[in-house]
Write an enzyme that holds these catalytic residues in place. Structure first.
Site, short mmCIF file in Angstrom:
data_model
loop_
_atom_site.label_atom_id
_atom_site.label_comp_id
_atom_site.label_asym_id
_atom_site.label_seq_id
_atom_site.Cartn_x
_atom_site.Cartn_y
_atom_site.Cartn_z
N HIS A 28 10.00 136.23 22.82
CA HIS A 28 11.05 137.03 22.21
C HIS A 28 11.06 136.72 20.71
O HIS A 28 10.23 135.94 20.22
CB HIS A 28 12.42 136.76 22.85
N GLY A 30 12.16 125.38 18.61
CA GLY A 30 13.42 126.06 18.29
C GLY A 30 14.62 125.14 18.48
O GLY A 30 14.68 124.36 19.43
N GLN A 31 15.58 125.28 17.58
CA GLN A 31 16.82 124.48 17.63
C GLN A 31 17.64 124.79 18.89
O GLN A 31 18.46 123.98 19.31
CB GLN A 31 17.63 124.76 16.35
N SER A 83 14.11 133.32 27.06
CA SER A 83 13.39 134.10 28.09
C SER A 83 14.27 134.29 29.31
O SER A 83 14.16 135.27 30.03
CB SER A 83 12.10 133.37 28.48
N GLY A 134 5.53 131.38 27.21
CA GLY A 134 5.32 132.82 27.30
C GLY A 134 6.63 133.59 27.46
O GLY A 134 7.71 133.07 27.26
N HIS A 158 10.64 133.14 19.45
CA HIS A 158 9.27 132.62 19.38
C HIS A 158 8.54 133.18 18.16
O HIS A 158 7.80 132.47 17.48
CB HIS A 158 8.47 133.02 20.63
#
Ligand code: PAF
Length: 277
Positions: A31, A144-145, A183, A28, A34
């Protein structure tokens, strides 16, 4: 967009969804990074599920589980706009009932860097991802990388345990000044936020040096020097690794990834960049 809270309800809904199914696991406080994962999942699957679960087992006792930022309503609005079909957001007790006692431990790739700085972190990540894969049964899962060591751990787990899904790795999304979206950027004071692009500067210097043919040791030293020149930054580690094993690499002829972790006050940021691409 439907919101599902219970494990059994998710499994029942899953049986009705058209495949392929793409899963985007998140904690959650979403940004643009995501959203990019969701866009990619949307383009490649008939059904897109996003999990929102702040996983307590991947936080150490002195880490930020309690204060990890949460914004469920805002997250759902972003996910709906990005074309998500379902959000799975279970309560901690639904994922970890009192009787819970099984863990997934990935060895080797977890022993250094994030694994060494955050004992138990990858056990929590691997366990919750395995649970999410079992519950959602996705065709593909998107990561994500930016969290490169997490990616290596999940890929190793999926291979070692013959899990029946593909892991899709999506490039890091950056702010205009190069700071990787995270985040945790929301914790930064204005001064720390202004200093934080030093991670990206160190990585771009590393890549330029690689192109000039400099060796791994010279690159590591220069990256550390760039970070130390920023008065508000405290270097945790800098390393050049094989992106699959996360072992330190001296040879820059094969795949190589520059990684670093830097503290700004109580906030710790990580980033990475391939040197061979
Ligand atoms: O990267 C994250 O947000 C988390 O580690 C993940 C993969 C959702 C597991 O809790």
């Amino acid at each position: 967009m439907e919101i599902v809270r219970e494990v059994d309800a998710l499994k029942a809904r899953r049986a009705t969804w058209p495949g392929p199914v793409g899963l985007v696991p998140t904690m959650g406080y979403l940004h643009e990074g995501h959203v990019e994962l969701v866009r990619r999942a949307r383009a490649e699957n008939a059904t897109v599920v996003v999990s929102i679960f702040v996983n307590p087992t991947q936080f150490g006792p002195s880490e930020d589980y309690g204060r990890y930022p949460r914004a469920f309503e805002r997250d759902c609005a972003m996910l709906e706009a990005a074309g998500t079909d379902a959000v799975f957001s279970p309560a901690p007790a639904a994922m970890y009932p009192e009787t819970f006692s099984s863990w997934v431990v990935v060895e080797g790739v977890t022993s250094r860097l994030e694994g060494a700085s955050r004992p138990g972190h990858f056990r929590g990540v691997a366990t919750v991802c395995n649970k999410l894969f079992n519950i959602v049964n996705p065709t593909r899962a998107y990561f994500g990388q930016k969290d490169a060591q997490q990616v290596a751990v999940i890929q190793r787990m999926v291979r070692d345990l013959n899990m029946n899904l593909d892991i899709v790795v999506v490039p890091t999304v950056r702010e205009a000044d190069g700071l990787a979206m995270s985040s945790r950027n929301s914790y930064l004071s204005a001064e720390h936020r202004a200093a934080a692009p030093v991670l990206y500067r160190a990585l771009t210097v590393a890549r330029a040096m690689r192109r000039e043919g400099r060796d791994a040791n010279a690159i590591r030293l220069k990256m550390a020097e760039v970070v130390r020149a920023e008065p508000l930054a405290v270097l945790d580690y800098v390393s050049i690794v094989n992106p699959s094993t996360f072992e330190e690499t001296e040879s820059l002829n094969g795949p190589s990834l520059a990684v670093l972790a830097v503290r700004f006050g109580a906030t710790r940021l990580i980033d990475n960049m391939r040197l061979d691409e």
